[in-house]
Design a protein around this motif. Structure first.
Motif, short mmCIF file in Angstrom:
data_model
loop_
_atom_site.label_atom_id
_atom_site.label_comp_id
_atom_site.label_asym_id
_atom_site.label_seq_id
_atom_site.Cartn_x
_atom_site.Cartn_y
_atom_site.Cartn_z
N GLY A 174 2.15 1.65 -3.40
CA GLY A 174 1.07 2.56 -4.31
C GLY A 174 0.83 3.85 -3.91
O GLY A 174 0.65 4.77 -5.05
N ARG A 184 -2.28 1.63 -7.49
CA ARG A 184 -2.58 0.38 -6.57
C ARG A 184 -2.20 -1.03 -7.41
O ARG A 184 -1.85 -1.84 -6.82
CB ARG A 184 -4.13 0.44 -6.19
CG ARG A 184 -4.23 1.15 -5.02
CD ARG A 184 -5.72 0.70 -4.49
NE ARG A 184 -6.15 2.04 -3.69
CZ ARG A 184 -7.33 2.67 -3.87
NH1 ARG A 184 -8.10 2.17 -4.52
NH2 ARG A 184 -7.40 3.62 -3.07
N GLU A 185 -2.71 -1.02 -8.60
CA GLU A 185 -2.61 -2.18 -9.34
C GLU A 185 -1.06 -2.46 -9.68
O GLU A 185 -0.61 -3.78 -9.79
CB GLU A 185 -3.03 -2.13 -10.62
CG GLU A 185 -3.42 -3.25 -11.39
CD GLU A 185 -4.16 -4.46 -10.91
OE1 GLU A 185 -3.82 -5.55 -10.99
OE2 GLU A 185 -5.15 -4.11 -10.04
N VAL A 186 -0.18 -1.54 -9.79
CA VAL A 186 1.14 -1.80 -10.18
C VAL A 186 1.77 -2.21 -8.75
O VAL A 186 2.55 -3.25 -8.98
CB VAL A 186 1.90 -0.56 -10.59
CG1 VAL A 186 3.39 -0.57 -10.63
CG2 VAL A 186 1.31 -0.05 -12.05
N ARG A 226 0.16 -3.76 -6.42
CA ARG A 226 -0.40 -5.17 -6.01
C ARG A 226 0.42 -6.16 -6.60
O ARG A 226 0.59 -7.18 -6.28
CB ARG A 226 -1.75 -5.23 -6.46
CG ARG A 226 -2.51 -6.26 -5.89
CD ARG A 226 -4.11 -6.37 -5.98
NE ARG A 226 -4.51 -5.07 -5.62
CZ ARG A 226 -5.45 -4.13 -6.08
NH1 ARG A 226 -5.57 -4.38 -7.35
NH2 ARG A 226 -5.90 -3.05 -5.71
N GLU A 227 0.59 -5.83 -8.09
CA GLU A 227 1.48 -6.84 -9.12
C GLU A 227 3.00 -6.92 -8.49
O GLU A 227 2.99 -6.66 -7.30
CB GLU A 227 1.23 -6.51 -10.48
CG GLU A 227 -0.09 -6.59 -10.91
CD GLU A 227 -0.62 -8.17 -10.70
OE1 GLU A 227 0.07 -9.20 -11.12
OE2 GLU A 227 -1.75 -8.12 -10.31
N ASN A 250 1.37 6.64 -6.81
CA ASN A 250 0.29 7.57 -7.34
C ASN A 250 0.76 9.03 -6.94
O ASN A 250 0.74 9.88 -7.97
CB ASN A 250 -0.68 7.44 -6.08
CG ASN A 250 -1.86 8.34 -6.44
OD1 ASN A 250 -2.04 8.60 -7.45
ND2 ASN A 250 -2.60 8.97 -5.54
N GLU A 307 0.91 -1.25 0.03
CA GLU A 307 -0.21 -0.01 -0.03
C GLU A 307 0.81 1.07 -0.06
O GLU A 307 0.39 2.26 -0.58
CB GLU A 307 -0.95 -0.12 1.20
CG GLU A 307 -2.11 -1.06 1.05
CD GLU A 307 -3.02 -1.12 2.25
OE1 GLU A 307 -2.70 -0.16 3.28
OE2 GLU A 307 -3.66 -2.07 2.46
N GLU A 342 -4.71 6.71 -9.16
CA GLU A 342 -4.77 6.09 -7.91
C GLU A 342 -4.82 4.48 -8.23
O GLU A 342 -4.42 3.62 -7.43
CB GLU A 342 -6.08 6.55 -6.95
CG GLU A 342 -5.61 6.70 -5.59
CD GLU A 342 -6.90 7.44 -4.88
OE1 GLU A 342 -7.63 6.53 -4.33
OE2 GLU A 342 -6.89 8.73 -4.99
N GLU A 343 -5.89 4.43 -8.99
CA GLU A 343 -6.07 2.86 -9.34
C GLU A 343 -4.80 2.17 -9.95
O GLU A 343 -4.55 1.01 -9.88
CB GLU A 343 -7.33 2.62 -10.22
CG GLU A 343 -8.60 2.82 -9.35
CD GLU A 343 -8.80 1.77 -8.22
OE1 GLU A 343 -8.40 0.67 -8.51
OE2 GLU A 343 -8.85 2.30 -7.03
N VAL A 344 -4.20 3.07 -11.18
CA VAL A 344 -3.01 2.55 -11.71
C VAL A 344 -1.95 2.20 -10.48
O VAL A 344 -1.42 1.09 -10.71
CB VAL A 344 -2.60 3.38 -12.77
CG1 VAL A 344 -1.29 2.97 -13.27
CG2 VAL A 344 -3.80 3.35 -13.99
#
Length: 133
Positions: free
Chosen positions: A46, A85-87, A89-90, A50, A43, A81-83
């Protein structure tokens, strides 16, 4: 005599089972803490990504076609924000992994061997020589 021996063996087995239960419980708690730490580090990565994406966006000039409306800014904010988080998370950029290793006490940085003679001097001109320690 054999009854006492069997009884003592049963008590010892009960104590061992109890200790194993405590060990399992402690291992489970460590695993939960470990998972929480991994999630928190991801997090944090992330959030960092961001911030980086938003900073990068500021350096790019706006297009004349779409303008600079409140809705566009809101959409871009949510998108970044979503990009991020996804980066994170992977695989991410490795920031979360490095932070996790550091906080968990398992730094993957190789240890640097110390030279035996710590008073060597480098071979730069006389006025820029420094003692290496």
């Amino acid at each position: 005599m054999e009854i006492k021996h069997n009884r003592m063996q049963a008590l010892l087995n009960t104590g061992t089972a109890h200790q194993q239960g405590l060990t399992r419980e402690a291992d489970d708690q460590r695993a939960m803490k470990d998972d929480k730490l991994k999630k928190s580090c991801a997090e944090f990565e992330g959030v960092l990504l961001n911030y980086m994406f938003k900073s990068m966006k500021k350096t790019v000039g706006g297009s004349g076609v779409t303008g600079n409306s409140y809705q566009k800014e809101m959409y871009e904010s949510i998108f970044f924000e979503e990009v991020a988080r996804e980066v994170a998370r992977e695989k991410g950029m490795g920031i979360g992994d490095a932070l996790y290793r550091q906080l968990a006490g398992r730094s993957a940085a190789p240890s640097v061997a110390k030279p035996e003679d710590t008073t060597q001097q480098d071979e730069r001109p006389e006025n820029s020589r420094k003692t290496i320690r």
